[in-house]
Design an enzyme around this catalytic site. Sequence first.
Site, short mmCIF file in Angstrom:
data_model
loop_
_atom_site.label_atom_id
_atom_site.label_comp_id
_atom_site.label_asym_id
_atom_site.label_seq_id
_atom_site.Cartn_x
_atom_site.Cartn_y
_atom_site.Cartn_z
N LYS A 116 23.25 -29.36 -34.72
CA LYS A 116 23.03 -29.26 -36.24
C LYS A 116 24.33 -29.79 -37.07
O LYS A 116 24.05 -30.53 -37.91
CB LYS A 116 22.96 -27.81 -36.86
CG LYS A 116 21.48 -27.03 -36.23
CD LYS A 116 21.47 -25.53 -36.65
CE LYS A 116 20.31 -24.92 -36.42
NZ LYS A 116 20.38 -23.47 -36.88
N CYS B 201 -13.21 6.39 -61.44
CA CYS B 201 -13.58 5.10 -60.80
C CYS B 201 -12.99 4.75 -59.53
O CYS B 201 -13.61 4.66 -58.41
CB CYS B 201 -13.26 4.12 -61.85
SG CYS B 201 -14.17 4.12 -63.57
#
Length: 419
Positions: free
Chosen positions: A35, A268
């Site tokens: 890297k 509901c």
Amino acid sequence: MKIAILGLGYVGITAAACLASQGHEVIGVDPNQTKVNAILDGRSPISEPGVEDLIAQAQASGSLTATTAMTRDVASCELVIVCVGTPSAVDGSHSMTHIAEVSRQLAELVRANPATRLTVAYRSTIRPGSMEELIQPILESVLSDVKSQIELVYYPEFLRESSAVKDFFAPPKIVVGTADGQASAVIDELNKGLDAPVFYVKYRESEITKFVDNTFHAVKTVFANEVGRLCVQLGIDASEVHKIFVSDTKLNISANYLRPGGAFGGSCLPKDVRAFQHISRTSGGNTFMIDSLIASNEAHKSFLFEYATRNLEHGSRVLLLGIAFKDQSDDLRESPNVDLARMLITAGYQLSIFDPHVEPQNLMGQNLGVLSNSPFIRQLLVDRKSAEDTEWSLVIDTRGTIGNYSITAARIVDINRLA
């Protein structure tokens, strides 16, 4: 600003490239030589749109370098950003090995350079409590006076792979966690010019942020796929259902229903969720998350009872402010507050109920049926004068409306604002 990035994975590489492009002097540190070599060659070690171009430009301008060791140059930085990995351990927790090791190395570096004054910002996703219970003790085990040399910050990132550069410069929000919940001047300087809401909080609130976000993203994905499976089983066009659903930015794709607080109830939600679960069972939808909703809601009712009554002596006088399932309503159908009242009575508390919108003589239909099944409501309802004239050991505010009344209590719990 001179900045060191510890850990050159996706987050670290993106941060290094973007910060260097803004003119900061950036040092990347990672034990992986491959890297480091890629960065020194002006290449990106990861595949991420835009990152390689930024690294090449930064190398050409001399604003970005990289090394495998935590050198003295890191001690001369104003800001150190920790981006090391926290992969999954065998038990599912985050492995904190890299966090612990980089914290120890950083502390050793600061001890070897007594004049060092650093802001150290951790961006890795870590368990709430890690800053106070892991990272700070490691620093304190090496340094005699951490606060004089290190400003410790938790600063979570919100980058998505394949759009990380765009997200870095246009984050959805900025969260800065400090010991006292106050701003960090160095982090504020770093974020100057970014257009995003900023939250200054204590460590634990900042640490849990990524868990909440990522888990909710997972919830949305699973919910969408469960609905999609069910639609296929029922011969319904899932793409059309999706268009209808996401068009509603008032209730569906919005902040509504997302504040931690009371359980859901009313005429509901409970019945429709149960019916949807039945449809799934009879059509082979395998909707495991949807199937868990009612059970989770019942567990939350029990949690709210324990939360409200902790350290409360049995026999204490308790006022339940609001019995209907919603404010400015007299709807008692499947109200979670009725269940809470039952728990309080069963536990032996002297319960009274005040709800200015519930008058038994005016109830009809299914609401009247609730009174038949829960006769204690009628017996325990008190008027405003009684609610205000009595000294209560506890008031459980189910509405967030106690400020509208002159009610006196040793303790007040608003179950819609958990804290």
